[in-house]
Design a protein around this motif. Structure first.
Motif, PDB file in Angstrom:
ATOM      1  N   TRP A 286       0.840  -1.210   0.000  1.00  0.00           N
ATOM      2  CA  TRP A 286       0.000   0.000   0.000  1.00  0.00           C
ATOM      3  C   TRP A 286       0.869   1.252   0.000  1.00  0.00           C
ATOM      4  N   TRP A 287       1.946   1.231   0.782  1.00  0.00           N
ATOM      5  CA  TRP A 287       2.840   2.386   0.862  1.00  0.00           C
ATOM      6  C   TRP A 287       3.442   2.689  -0.506  1.00  0.00           C
ATOM      7  N   VAL A 288       3.935   1.663  -1.197  1.00  0.00           N
ATOM      8  CA  VAL A 288       4.530   1.845  -2.531  1.00  0.00           C
ATOM      9  C   VAL A 288       3.487   2.371  -3.508  1.00  0.00           C
ATOM     10  N   MET A 289       2.279   1.809  -3.476  1.00  0.00           N
ATOM     11  CA  MET A 289       1.224   2.289  -4.377  1.00  0.00           C
ATOM     12  C   MET A 289       0.917   3.753  -4.116  1.00  0.00           C
ATOM     13  N   ASN A 290       0.851   4.156  -2.857  1.00  0.00           N
ATOM     14  CA  ASN A 290       0.577   5.560  -2.531  1.00  0.00           C
ATOM     15  C   ASN A 290       1.742   6.469  -2.910  1.00  0.00           C
ATOM     16  N   TYR A 291       2.963   6.027  -2.645  1.00  0.00           N
ATOM     17  CA  TYR A 291       4.140   6.841  -2.941  1.00  0.00           C
ATOM     18  C   TYR A 291       4.225   7.166  -4.433  1.00  0.00           C
ATOM     19  N   PHE A 292       3.990   6.160  -5.265  1.00  0.00           N
ATOM     20  CA  PHE A 292       4.071   6.353  -6.717  1.00  0.00           C
ATOM     21  C   PHE A 292       2.719   6.695  -7.342  1.00  0.00           C
ATOM     22  N   ASP A 293       1.699   6.886  -6.524  1.00  0.00           N
ATOM     23  CA  ASP A 293       0.363   7.261  -6.992  1.00  0.00           C
ATOM     24  C   ASP A 293      -0.168   6.268  -8.025  1.00  0.00           C
ATOM     25  N   LEU A 294      -0.134   4.981  -7.667  1.00  0.00           N
ATOM     26  CA  LEU A 294      -0.549   3.923  -8.584  1.00  0.00           C
ATOM     27  C   LEU A 294      -1.953   3.392  -8.338  1.00  0.00           C
ATOM     28  N   GLY A 295      -2.577   3.765  -7.244  1.00  0.00           N
ATOM     29  CA  GLY A 295      -3.846   3.165  -6.865  1.00  0.00           C
ATOM     30  C   GLY A 295      -5.024   3.569  -7.719  1.00  0.00           C
ATOM     31  N   GLY A 296      -4.974   4.733  -8.284  1.00  0.00           N
ATOM     32  CA  GLY A 296      -6.114   5.204  -9.052  1.00  0.00           C
ATOM     33  C   GLY A 296      -7.181   5.789  -8.147  1.00  0.00           C
ATOM     34  N   SER A 297      -8.299   6.096  -8.752  1.00  0.00           N
ATOM     35  CA  SER A 297      -9.407   6.731  -8.057  1.00  0.00           C
ATOM     36  C   SER A 297     -10.612   5.803  -8.054  1.00  0.00           C
ATOM     37  N   LYS A 298     -11.526   6.017  -7.106  1.00  0.00           N
ATOM     38  CA  LYS A 298     -12.744   5.204  -7.086  1.00  0.00           C
ATOM     39  C   LYS A 298     -13.623   5.477  -8.302  1.00  0.00           C
ATOM     40  N   PHE A 299     -13.305   6.526  -9.048  1.00  0.00           N
ATOM     41  CA  PHE A 299     -14.073   6.843 -10.244  1.00  0.00           C
ATOM     42  C   PHE A 299     -13.459   6.261 -11.509  1.00  0.00           C
TER      43      PHE A 299
ATOM     44  N   LYS B 179     -12.216   3.513 -14.290  1.00  0.00           N
ATOM     45  CA  LYS B 179     -12.818   2.285 -14.803  1.00  0.00           C
ATOM     46  C   LYS B 179     -12.181   1.069 -14.144  1.00  0.00           C
ATOM     47  N   LYS B 180     -10.868   1.082 -13.992  1.00  0.00           N
ATOM     48  CA  LYS B 180     -10.137   0.018 -13.315  1.00  0.00           C
ATOM     49  C   LYS B 180      -9.103   0.657 -12.412  1.00  0.00           C
ATOM     50  N   ARG B 181      -8.779  -0.027 -11.315  1.00  0.00           N
ATOM     51  CA  ARG B 181      -7.751   0.465 -10.413  1.00  0.00           C
ATOM     52  C   ARG B 181      -7.079  -0.697  -9.704  1.00  0.00           C
ATOM     53  N   LEU B 182      -5.919  -0.449  -9.180  1.00  0.00           N
ATOM     54  CA  LEU B 182      -5.177  -1.478  -8.468  1.00  0.00           C
ATOM     55  C   LEU B 182      -5.651  -1.588  -7.030  1.00  0.00           C
ATOM     56  N   GLY B 183      -5.482  -2.760  -6.469  1.00  0.00           N
ATOM     57  CA  GLY B 183      -5.812  -2.983  -5.077  1.00  0.00           C
ATOM     58  C   GLY B 183      -4.996  -4.144  -4.545  1.00  0.00           C
TER      59      GLY B 183
END
Length: 88
Positions: free
Chosen positions: A49-62, A64-68
């Protein structure tokens, strides 16, 4: 350029990176994620989760697809005999 160094310590993970301060000086940053003796997956999950947040990889709830990150039962996991007989 964004970069981070991740080291596995005896009791968790240590992340080090640099940021530029308001005065233009380089700031050395560090964060630690500690292992949890009650949950062997906790530190690894937090690190991802930290890496995804640091590199802004998670995407938005809006999006079409996002990482989790999800926990799943192992394909070959068999609960202990005691747990098989317990009613939920």
């Amino acid at each position: 350029m964004w970069s981070v160094t991740i080291n596995r310590a005896g009791n968790g993970f240590r992340m080090n990176w640099e940021e530029e301060g308001e005065d233009g000086m380089t700031l050395h940053q560090e964060e630690v994620i500690q292992d949890d003796e009650q949950d062997e997956l906790h530190a690894g999950e937090e690190l991802l989760w930290w890496v995804m947040n640091y590199f802004d990889l998670g995407g938005s709830k809006f999006d079409k697809k996002r990482l989790g990150i999800a926990r799943r039962q192992g394909e070959k996991y068999e609960p202990p005999e005691k747990a098989k007989n317990e009613k939920v």
